[in-house]
Scaffold this motif. Structure first.
Motif, PDB file in Angstrom:
ATOM      1  N   LYS A 101      29.089  -8.523 -15.575  1.00  0.00           N
ATOM      2  CA  LYS A 101      29.109  -9.155 -13.997  1.00  0.00           C
ATOM      3  C   LYS A 101      29.569  -8.054 -12.830  1.00  0.00           C
ATOM      4  O   LYS A 101      28.681  -7.647 -11.961  1.00  0.00           O
ATOM      5  N   ALA A 102      30.727  -7.697 -12.661  1.00  0.00           N
ATOM      6  CA  ALA A 102      31.464  -7.499 -11.854  1.00  0.00           C
ATOM      7  C   ALA A 102      32.497  -6.966 -12.332  1.00  0.00           C
ATOM      8  O   ALA A 102      33.091  -7.293 -12.900  1.00  0.00           O
ATOM      9  N   PHE A 103      33.665  -5.819 -11.409  1.00  0.00           N
ATOM     10  CA  PHE A 103      34.948  -5.395 -11.444  1.00  0.00           C
ATOM     11  C   PHE A 103      35.620  -4.791 -10.514  1.00  0.00           C
ATOM     12  O   PHE A 103      34.383  -4.722  -9.359  1.00  0.00           O
ATOM     13  N   ILE A 104      37.059  -5.416 -10.455  1.00  0.00           N
ATOM     14  CA  ILE A 104      37.782  -5.194  -9.609  1.00  0.00           C
ATOM     15  C   ILE A 104      38.287  -3.198  -9.552  1.00  0.00           C
ATOM     16  O   ILE A 104      38.335  -3.541 -10.413  1.00  0.00           O
ATOM     17  N   PRO A 105      38.423  -2.399  -8.951  1.00  0.00           N
ATOM     18  CA  PRO A 105      38.500  -0.689  -9.456  1.00  0.00           C
ATOM     19  C   PRO A 105      39.568  -0.428  -8.891  1.00  0.00           C
ATOM     20  O   PRO A 105      40.717   0.270  -9.747  1.00  0.00           O
ATOM     21  N   GLY A 106      40.606  -1.294  -8.432  1.00  0.00           N
ATOM     22  CA  GLY A 106      41.744  -0.953  -7.805  1.00  0.00           C
ATOM     23  C   GLY A 106      42.961  -1.809  -7.185  1.00  0.00           C
ATOM     24  O   GLY A 106      43.351  -1.925  -6.568  1.00  0.00           O
ATOM     25  N   GLY A 107      42.984  -3.435  -7.905  1.00  0.00           N
ATOM     26  CA  GLY A 107      43.477  -4.036  -7.510  1.00  0.00           C
ATOM     27  C   GLY A 107      43.209  -5.311  -6.362  1.00  0.00           C
ATOM     28  O   GLY A 107      41.704  -4.433  -6.305  1.00  0.00           O
ATOM     29  N   ALA A 108      43.886  -5.951  -6.233  1.00  0.00           N
ATOM     30  CA  ALA A 108      43.320  -7.779  -5.590  1.00  0.00           C
ATOM     31  C   ALA A 108      42.641  -6.411  -4.510  1.00  0.00           C
ATOM     32  O   ALA A 108      41.218  -7.219  -3.794  1.00  0.00           O
ATOM     33  N   SER A 109      43.094  -5.754  -3.645  1.00  0.00           N
ATOM     34  CA  SER A 109      42.213  -5.176  -1.863  1.00  0.00           C
ATOM     35  C   SER A 109      42.067  -4.234  -2.124  1.00  0.00           C
ATOM     36  O   SER A 109      41.115  -3.458  -1.265  1.00  0.00           O
ATOM     37  N   ALA A 110      40.972  -3.969  -3.657  1.00  0.00           N
ATOM     38  CA  ALA A 110      39.629  -3.001  -3.650  1.00  0.00           C
ATOM     39  C   ALA A 110      38.641  -3.877  -3.499  1.00  0.00           C
ATOM     40  O   ALA A 110      38.562  -4.966  -4.595  1.00  0.00           O
ATOM     41  N   PRO A 111      37.581  -3.663  -2.849  1.00  0.00           N
ATOM     42  CA  PRO A 111      36.610  -3.836  -3.082  1.00  0.00           C
ATOM     43  C   PRO A 111      35.132  -4.049  -4.297  1.00  0.00           C
ATOM     44  O   PRO A 111      35.929  -3.156  -4.842  1.00  0.00           O
ATOM     45  N   PHE A 112      34.696  -5.557  -4.439  1.00  0.00           N
ATOM     46  CA  PHE A 112      34.347  -5.709  -5.884  1.00  0.00           C
ATOM     47  C   PHE A 112      33.252  -4.367  -6.384  1.00  0.00           C
ATOM     48  O   PHE A 112      32.594  -3.900  -5.234  1.00  0.00           O
ATOM     49  N   LEU A 113      32.789  -4.153  -7.122  1.00  0.00           N
ATOM     50  CA  LEU A 113      31.882  -2.888  -7.574  1.00  0.00           C
ATOM     51  C   LEU A 113      30.868  -4.051  -9.013  1.00  0.00           C
ATOM     52  O   LEU A 113      31.369  -4.809  -9.160  1.00  0.00           O
ATOM     53  N   THR A 114      29.690  -3.578  -8.991  1.00  0.00           N
ATOM     54  CA  THR A 114      28.726  -3.959 -10.012  1.00  0.00           C
ATOM     55  C   THR A 114      28.490  -2.643 -11.096  1.00  0.00           C
ATOM     56  O   THR A 114      29.411  -2.348 -11.495  1.00  0.00           O
ATOM     57  N   PRO A 115      27.750  -3.485 -12.317  1.00  0.00           N
ATOM     58  CA  PRO A 115      27.583  -2.620 -13.597  1.00  0.00           C
ATOM     59  C   PRO A 115      27.350  -1.392 -12.900  1.00  0.00           C
ATOM     60  O   PRO A 115      27.571  -0.398 -13.569  1.00  0.00           O
ATOM     61  N   ASP A 116      26.222  -1.368 -12.028  1.00  0.00           N
ATOM     62  CA  ASP A 116      25.787  -0.307 -11.696  1.00  0.00           C
ATOM     63  C   ASP A 116      27.007   1.246 -11.775  1.00  0.00           C
ATOM     64  O   ASP A 116      26.593   3.022 -11.516  1.00  0.00           O
ATOM     65  N   HIS A 117      28.149   1.075 -11.482  1.00  0.00           N
ATOM     66  CA  HIS A 117      29.206   1.877 -10.983  1.00  0.00           C
ATOM     67  C   HIS A 117      30.047   2.048 -12.151  1.00  0.00           C
ATOM     68  O   HIS A 117      30.932   2.943 -12.209  1.00  0.00           O
ATOM     69  N   VAL A 118      29.474   1.506 -13.727  1.00  0.00           N
ATOM     70  CA  VAL A 118      30.576   1.574 -14.234  1.00  0.00           C
ATOM     71  C   VAL A 118      30.999   3.635 -15.303  1.00  0.00           C
ATOM     72  O   VAL A 118      31.763   3.552 -15.686  1.00  0.00           O
ATOM     73  N   ASP A 119      30.053   4.119 -14.676  1.00  0.00           N
ATOM     74  CA  ASP A 119      29.777   5.530 -15.468  1.00  0.00           C
ATOM     75  C   ASP A 119      30.952   5.986 -13.078  1.00  0.00           C
ATOM     76  O   ASP A 119      31.454   7.911 -14.102  1.00  0.00           O
ATOM     77  N   VAL A 120      31.433   5.703 -12.654  1.00  0.00           N
ATOM     78  CA  VAL A 120      31.909   5.934 -11.859  1.00  0.00           C
ATOM     79  C   VAL A 120      33.454   6.853 -12.175  1.00  0.00           C
ATOM     80  O   VAL A 120      34.086   6.294 -13.164  1.00  0.00           O
ATOM     81  N   GLN A 121      34.183   7.529 -12.324  1.00  0.00           N
ATOM     82  CA  GLN A 121      35.323   8.403 -12.334  1.00  0.00           C
ATOM     83  C   GLN A 121      36.598   7.497 -11.109  1.00  0.00           C
ATOM     84  O   GLN A 121      35.797   6.891 -10.602  1.00  0.00           O
ATOM     85  N   MET A 122      37.626   7.726 -11.912  1.00  0.00           N
ATOM     86  CA  MET A 122      38.436   6.643 -12.066  1.00  0.00           C
ATOM     87  C   MET A 122      39.831   6.814 -10.368  1.00  0.00           C
ATOM     88  O   MET A 122      40.020   7.004  -9.941  1.00  0.00           O
ATOM     89  N   ASP A 123      39.397   8.293 -10.434  1.00  0.00           N
ATOM     90  CA  ASP A 123      39.877   9.599  -9.476  1.00  0.00           C
ATOM     91  C   ASP A 123      39.305   8.524  -7.752  1.00  0.00           C
ATOM     92  O   ASP A 123      38.651   8.249  -7.726  1.00  0.00           O
ATOM     93  N   PHE A 124      40.935   9.151  -6.965  1.00  0.00           N
ATOM     94  CA  PHE A 124      40.816   8.243  -5.309  1.00  0.00           C
ATOM     95  C   PHE A 124      39.217   9.159  -5.146  1.00  0.00           C
ATOM     96  O   PHE A 124      38.842   7.945  -4.159  1.00  0.00           O
ATOM     97  N   GLU A 125      38.681  10.248  -5.431  1.00  0.00           N
ATOM     98  CA  GLU A 125      37.726  10.139  -4.065  1.00  0.00           C
ATOM     99  C   GLU A 125      36.664   9.279  -4.799  1.00  0.00           C
ATOM    100  O   GLU A 125      35.558   9.364  -4.143  1.00  0.00           O
ATOM    101  N   SER A 126      35.928   9.865  -5.886  1.00  0.00           N
ATOM    102  CA  SER A 126      34.644   9.212  -6.636  1.00  0.00           C
ATOM    103  C   SER A 126      34.653   7.382  -6.124  1.00  0.00           C
ATOM    104  O   SER A 126      34.036   7.401  -6.396  1.00  0.00           O
ATOM    105  N   VAL A 127      36.125   6.835  -6.660  1.00  0.00           N
ATOM    106  CA  VAL A 127      36.038   5.618  -5.934  1.00  0.00           C
ATOM    107  C   VAL A 127      35.960   5.413  -4.900  1.00  0.00           C
ATOM    108  O   VAL A 127      34.795   4.401  -4.287  1.00  0.00           O
ATOM    109  N   ALA A 128      35.868   5.952  -4.002  1.00  0.00           N
ATOM    110  CA  ALA A 128      36.664   5.939  -2.925  1.00  0.00           C
ATOM    111  C   ALA A 128      34.988   6.519  -2.203  1.00  0.00           C
ATOM    112  O   ALA A 128      33.934   5.527  -1.681  1.00  0.00           O
ATOM    113  N   MET A 129      33.863   7.389  -3.164  1.00  0.00           N
ATOM    114  CA  MET A 129      32.339   7.342  -2.582  1.00  0.00           C
ATOM    115  C   MET A 129      31.656   6.212  -3.153  1.00  0.00           C
ATOM    116  O   MET A 129      30.531   6.009  -2.731  1.00  0.00           O
TER     117      MET A 129
END
Lengths: 178, 437
Positions: free
Chosen positions: B283-311
């Motif tokens: 349903k949802a995931f937090i990508p970088g600790g509690a301080s990071a905004p939640f993301l959705t299943p639509d984002h599972v193919d995002v790369q985990m590098d700093f820039e991609s997650v920021a994008m």
């Protein structure tokens, strides 16, 4: 005199820092280890060692949640309630502990054996639900496991179920060819 | 799936590896320190780390070599290195493993970094709860002194590095670098107003570098194998190397997984983590600790590098990924995290101190089916009045769960508030939960 018999330890702590006040947390931690909590007498002694006033030490101590400013039970049961543990069952476990120990949060059993608290994230999110009792972590908890831990502590003062050096997943566990 | 050779976890995942000095030396440990002390000019080391592209693994992702370069070279000293081992970002548990399983890897990184910035003293500020890690580190430090890897005139090079462990006492905010320095000075751990920055006015107002455990553990490997090798992993030049990602929540195999920084969330959650723990979908995931905004299943193919997650509208932060399955209430999840932030706000800045308590009260009443139609607008306004208006990044962090769940799952809030409206007048008021700090 709490620090009297620890004079060597106190001197060693002071030698680590160019500024005396840096020894504040190490001395507060030492006092708590010795007495189970940070007493007013300890605060006065620390102030004396660090050339500060007792209120300066007290003011600092109140900032840090691990420092108990009142006496607590022999074993401080601290269960993580943060989201990551809550997702994998922390809440029912806390409820079970309250019933099992017959006390509310922040309370101590009549025999002064256990104090129950909830705490925020302890850095074991992959092995929740988890709790810390005094210096030790206990992870991947179930009601049965917690029951055994409490029983062991009550009977022997120690429990073999505490966590050792941390490695998750463990070697060979869930290995996917990388 | 994007993979590469592991850098930090290779040793500890070998059967029988205990992390003792003998084990570490047996795998080539301390050769990097021997190779550089008194031989490589410190400035060359700083340039090497800059070239490697290594960025801080604690959360902010600041380029490590650049941070080192800010230390004034003509300063007479003393200068300090602080190893940030306060690991307290919910969802993160990698530093604990690095310290407990391979402490010398961290210590060698500390010694090399001290030499690079001209510091003779390093403090490892470790969170008070990590008693076992502190004990293991203290033992490792004693062994390293005994073997001559630490202390004065190391290997006859004339270089001195002294390391000691400083145990905290329970305060999330002490992971913020200036709060860490305040705490290390024996005060309440409240972040300092910046500038001045720690590079010029840090511990005891002296030039200071604060680096995370994982960041420092990478340094010996960069020295041994070169900046180009490190920079070839990931997405050069901006996000390089590997990261130890921490996976938690509703997955089959939670744990620490080392991957190139540009692996995707799918690689981590569905390949290494074995996917969802039950048949319920993500349903949802937090990508970088509690301080990071939640993301959705639509984002599972995002790369985990700093820039991609920021994008993608969040942040890679501390590398802690928390997975939630279908059926998890997002209002509840936001409340749980908000209660954490409320508990941990140091109280220095009014927007954060008061705002966090207001948000918790509003979320509690929404969850208790006592929400009001105007609550969502109030929540949004409170968040806007916290973000960017505090001394440290805590303010921006604490609004992330609320803003992001409002963005993606606003209907869940609305349903609860509608239920409250329907119940209005038909039942006794449920008292709002108490706000015990």
């Amino acid at each position: 005199m709490i620090f009297h018999k620890h004079q060597d330890a106190v001197n060693e702590i002071l030698s680590r820092y160019p500024v005396k006040r840096s020894a504040m947390l190490p001395l507060l931690n030492l006092a708590q280890k010795e007495e189970g909590y940070v007493s007013q007498a300890a605060i006065r002694e620390i102030a004396g060692i660090l050339d500060l006033t007792p209120p300066q030490v007290f003011e600092t101590a109140t900032f840090y949640t691990m420092l108990n400013l009142k006496p607590i039970g022999k074993f401080h049961v601290q269960v993580c309630r943060s989201l990551m543990c809550a997702l994998v069952g922390a809440d029912p476990l806390i409820e079970w502990l309250r019933k099992h120990l017959g006390i509310g949060l922040g309370q101590t059993t009549e025999d002064k054996m256990f104090t129950l608290s909830t705490v925020e994230c302890l850095g074991s999110c992959g092995t929740g639900p988890m709790m810390q009792i005094n210096d030790d972590y206990y992870e991947r908890l179930t009601e049965d496991k917690v029951g055994r831990i409490l029983q062991d502590l009550r009977e022997t003062g120690d429990c073999s179920l505490k966590s050792g050096p941390f490695l998750v997943p463990e070697r060979g566990e869930g290995v996917v060819s990388q | 799936m994007k993979t590469c050779e592991k850098i930090l976890l290779t040793n500890m995942e070998q059967p029988g590896y205990t992390g003792s000095l003998a084990d570490y030396e047996g795998t080539g440990g301390y050769t990097a320190l021997k190779a550089v002390l008194g031989k490589t000019p410190p400035n060359d080391l700083i340039e090497m780390v800059k070239k490697s592209g290594l960025r801080g693994r604690g959360g902010a992702g600041f380029p490590t070599g650049v941070k080192w370069g800010f230390i004034p070279k003509d300063h007479p000293g003393p200068k300090y290195l602080c190893c940030n081992a306060d690991e307290s970002e919910p969802g993160t548990f990698k530093d604990r493993q690095l310290m407990e399983r391979d402490p010398h890897q961290v210590l060698e990184g500390i010694a090399i970094s001290c030499y690079a910035i001209g510091a003779q003293t390093a403090y490892i500020y470790i969170r008070g709860e990590f008693r076992l890690a502190a004990k293991i580190l203290e033992r490792a430090i004693a062994d390293a002194y005994q073997a001559g890897h630490l202390g004065s005139d190391i290997y006859g090079s004339g270089v001195t590095v002294n390391v000691s462990v400083h145990v905290g006492a329970g305060a999330y905010i002490c992971g913020e670098e200036t709060a860490l320095l305040e705490s290390l000075e024996g005060k309440r751990g409240k972040p300092r107003t910046k500038p001045p920055f720690p590079a010029t006015h840090g511990l005891y107002q002296k030039p200071t570098v604060v680096n995370n455990v994982e960041t420092l553990a990478n340094v010996p490997h960069i020295v041994n194998r070169g900046a180009d090798w490190f920079a070839s992993i990931g997405v050069p030049p901006k996000s390089t190397g590997t990261r130890v990602f921490c996976l938690s929540g509703h997955v089959k195999r939670p744990g620490n997984y080392e991957l190139p920084v540009n692996a995707t969330f799918r690689d981590l959650i569905f390949e290494l983590g074995g996917g969802m723990r039950s048949d319920k979908p993500l349903k949802a995931f937090i990508p970088g600790g509690a301080s990071a905004p939640f993301l959705t299943p639509d984002h599972v193919d995002v790369q985990m590098d700093f820039e991609s997650v920021a994008m993608a509208g969040s942040m890679s932060g501390s590398g802690g990924i928390t997975v939630m399955e279908e059926g998890t209430s997002m209002v509840w999840a936001a409340l749980r995290l908000m209660e954490f932030f409320y508990h941990e706000s140091c109280g220095k800045c009014t927007p954060c101190r008061e705002g966090s308590s207001w948000i918790v009260q509003i979320l509690q009443r929404i969850m208790n089916k006592q929400g009001r139609p105007e609550d969502l607008r109030t929540l949004t306004e409170i968040c806007e009045n916290i973000g960017g208006r505090t001394v440290c990044a805590f303010g921006d962090a604490e609004i992330a769960p609320v803003q992001s769940t409002l963005k993606y799952w606003r209907n869940e809030y609305e349903v609860l508030i509608e239920e409250a409206e329907a119940l209005k007048g038909s039942r006794k008021e449920i008292p709002v939960l108490s706000l015990a700090r």
